[in-house]
Motif scaffolding. Sequence first.
Motif, PDB file in Angstrom:
ATOM      1  N   ARG A  53       0.829  -1.206   0.000  1.00  0.00           N
ATOM      2  CA  ARG A  53       0.000   0.000   0.000  1.00  0.00           C
ATOM      3  C   ARG A  53       0.864   1.257   0.000  1.00  0.00           C
ATOM      4  O   ARG A  53       0.599   2.213  -0.747  1.00  0.00           O
ATOM      5  CB  ARG A  53      -0.940   0.018   1.215  1.00  0.00           C
ATOM      6  CG  ARG A  53      -1.871   1.228   1.227  1.00  0.00           C
ATOM      7  CD  ARG A  53      -2.762   1.260   2.448  1.00  0.00           C
ATOM      8  NE  ARG A  53      -2.018   1.438   3.682  1.00  0.00           N
ATOM      9  CZ  ARG A  53      -1.534   2.621   4.105  1.00  0.00           C
ATOM     10  NH1 ARG A  53      -1.679   3.709   3.370  1.00  0.00           N
ATOM     11  NH2 ARG A  53      -0.899   2.707   5.259  1.00  0.00           N
ATOM     12  N   ARG A  54       1.915   1.269   0.814  1.00  0.00           N
ATOM     13  CA  ARG A  54       2.794   2.435   0.848  1.00  0.00           C
ATOM     14  C   ARG A  54       3.482   2.648  -0.499  1.00  0.00           C
ATOM     15  O   ARG A  54       3.652   3.782  -0.951  1.00  0.00           O
ATOM     16  CB  ARG A  54       3.825   2.263   1.967  1.00  0.00           C
ATOM     17  CG  ARG A  54       3.231   2.288   3.370  1.00  0.00           C
ATOM     18  CD  ARG A  54       2.783   3.699   3.768  1.00  0.00           C
ATOM     19  NE  ARG A  54       3.910   4.619   3.802  1.00  0.00           N
ATOM     20  CZ  ARG A  54       4.704   4.802   4.854  1.00  0.00           C
ATOM     21  NH1 ARG A  54       4.500   4.110   5.978  1.00  0.00           N
ATOM     22  NH2 ARG A  54       5.685   5.671   4.821  1.00  0.00           N
ATOM     23  N   ASP A 108       0.747   3.896  -3.018  1.00  0.00           N
ATOM     24  CA  ASP A 108       0.344   5.273  -2.709  1.00  0.00           C
ATOM     25  C   ASP A 108       1.437   6.271  -3.089  1.00  0.00           C
ATOM     26  O   ASP A 108       1.158   7.358  -3.600  1.00  0.00           O
ATOM     27  CB  ASP A 108       0.011   5.401  -1.222  1.00  0.00           C
ATOM     28  CG  ASP A 108      -1.280   4.679  -0.841  1.00  0.00           C
ATOM     29  OD1 ASP A 108      -1.944   4.130  -1.743  1.00  0.00           O
ATOM     30  OD2 ASP A 108      -1.614   4.678   0.357  1.00  0.00           O
ATOM     31  N   ARG A 165       0.840   9.263  -5.824  1.00  0.00           N
ATOM     32  CA  ARG A 165       0.993  10.681  -5.462  1.00  0.00           C
ATOM     33  C   ARG A 165       2.029  11.373  -6.335  1.00  0.00           C
ATOM     34  O   ARG A 165       1.835  12.515  -6.770  1.00  0.00           O
ATOM     35  CB  ARG A 165       1.403  10.796  -3.990  1.00  0.00           C
ATOM     36  CG  ARG A 165       0.311  10.444  -2.996  1.00  0.00           C
ATOM     37  CD  ARG A 165       0.733  10.798  -1.580  1.00  0.00           C
ATOM     38  NE  ARG A 165      -0.326  10.482  -0.616  1.00  0.00           N
ATOM     39  CZ  ARG A 165      -0.307   9.428   0.195  1.00  0.00           C
ATOM     40  NH1 ARG A 165       0.725   8.593   0.168  1.00  0.00           N
ATOM     41  NH2 ARG A 165      -1.297   9.204   1.023  1.00  0.00           N
ATOM     42  N   GLU A 176      -4.379  11.876  -4.859  1.00  0.00           N
ATOM     43  CA  GLU A 176      -4.392  11.326  -3.519  1.00  0.00           C
ATOM     44  C   GLU A 176      -5.052   9.952  -3.583  1.00  0.00           C
ATOM     45  O   GLU A 176      -6.181   9.814  -4.051  1.00  0.00           O
ATOM     46  CB  GLU A 176      -5.158  12.230  -2.567  1.00  0.00           C
ATOM     47  CG  GLU A 176      -5.029  11.836  -1.103  1.00  0.00           C
ATOM     48  CD  GLU A 176      -3.594  11.888  -0.600  1.00  0.00           C
ATOM     49  OE1 GLU A 176      -3.289  11.150   0.368  1.00  0.00           O
ATOM     50  OE2 GLU A 176      -2.780  12.658  -1.158  1.00  0.00           O
ATOM     51  N   PRO A 177      -4.365   8.900  -3.157  1.00  0.00           N
ATOM     52  CA  PRO A 177      -4.912   7.545  -3.282  1.00  0.00           C
ATOM     53  C   PRO A 177      -6.201   7.383  -2.497  1.00  0.00           C
ATOM     54  O   PRO A 177      -6.327   7.907  -1.387  1.00  0.00           O
ATOM     55  CB  PRO A 177      -3.803   6.658  -2.715  1.00  0.00           C
ATOM     56  CG  PRO A 177      -2.571   7.498  -2.765  1.00  0.00           C
ATOM     57  CD  PRO A 177      -3.029   8.912  -2.572  1.00  0.00           C
ATOM     58  N   GLU A 235      -8.921   5.300  -0.220  1.00  0.00           N
ATOM     59  CA  GLU A 235      -8.776   4.272   0.804  1.00  0.00           C
ATOM     60  C   GLU A 235      -9.052   2.914   0.182  1.00  0.00           C
ATOM     61  O   GLU A 235      -9.999   2.742  -0.586  1.00  0.00           O
ATOM     62  CB  GLU A 235      -9.735   4.529   1.960  1.00  0.00           C
ATOM     63  CG  GLU A 235      -9.401   5.777   2.764  1.00  0.00           C
ATOM     64  CD  GLU A 235     -10.298   5.916   3.987  1.00  0.00           C
ATOM     65  OE1 GLU A 235     -11.032   4.955   4.292  1.00  0.00           O
ATOM     66  OE2 GLU A 235     -10.255   6.970   4.634  1.00  0.00           O
TER      67      GLU A 235
END
Length: 215
Positions: free
Chosen positions: A180-181, A184, A188, A194-195, A197
Amino acid sequence: MAALGFVIVAMDGRGTPGRDKLFHDASYGNYAAAGALDDHVAALRQLAAKRPWMDLDRVGAFGHSGGGFATVRALLDHPDVYRVGVAESGNHDNRLFHLQVAEAYDGLDPAAWARSSNVERAAELQGKLLLIHGAVDDVVHVHHTMRLAERLIIADKDFELLVVPGAEHFFIGYEHHVNRRKWDFLLRNLMGVEPPEHSLTPVTPSLELISRLFD
């Protein structure tokens, strides 16, 4: 990555294994080339020449282990092409790595090991970089990433750092957060969005799954 909207290009530069010996020999004495990044750049430009939907102003790279090293090297060697990188578990200084890697590619040549050091070239960084490493990695020790981070700080370079407590080389059990990091960060910095959720479907580790990492 494709589902997130990225164009994905994967290729073997000269020197990568899996072909004949002559192809692989291009790496000997030249680990610093990171699998012939020049070939990757040439391929990107050739592909984009006939595909207007490929935006060469927004090119990123990501990789794990040796691929983490190559990701940083791509930003250092080709800052006009590679703008964003996510480097996981990278061996950023072969002078302090397993000799079976340093010697296999560069022989008994400390000068060659130094040429392949991302740490020594940290001050040249221009793009956006996320460094990720497991705190208990016993394949590529976390000090590789920490030494690179220290040099980046000394050079007053902006970067992001994620050290995962309890994680080993492959981040087993931490895949959700690491992926996920990574996703994201790329969204970005390459797409400028902006990713949303989201939650990844958990993957239950199995011996069969783990063995496929080494196929």
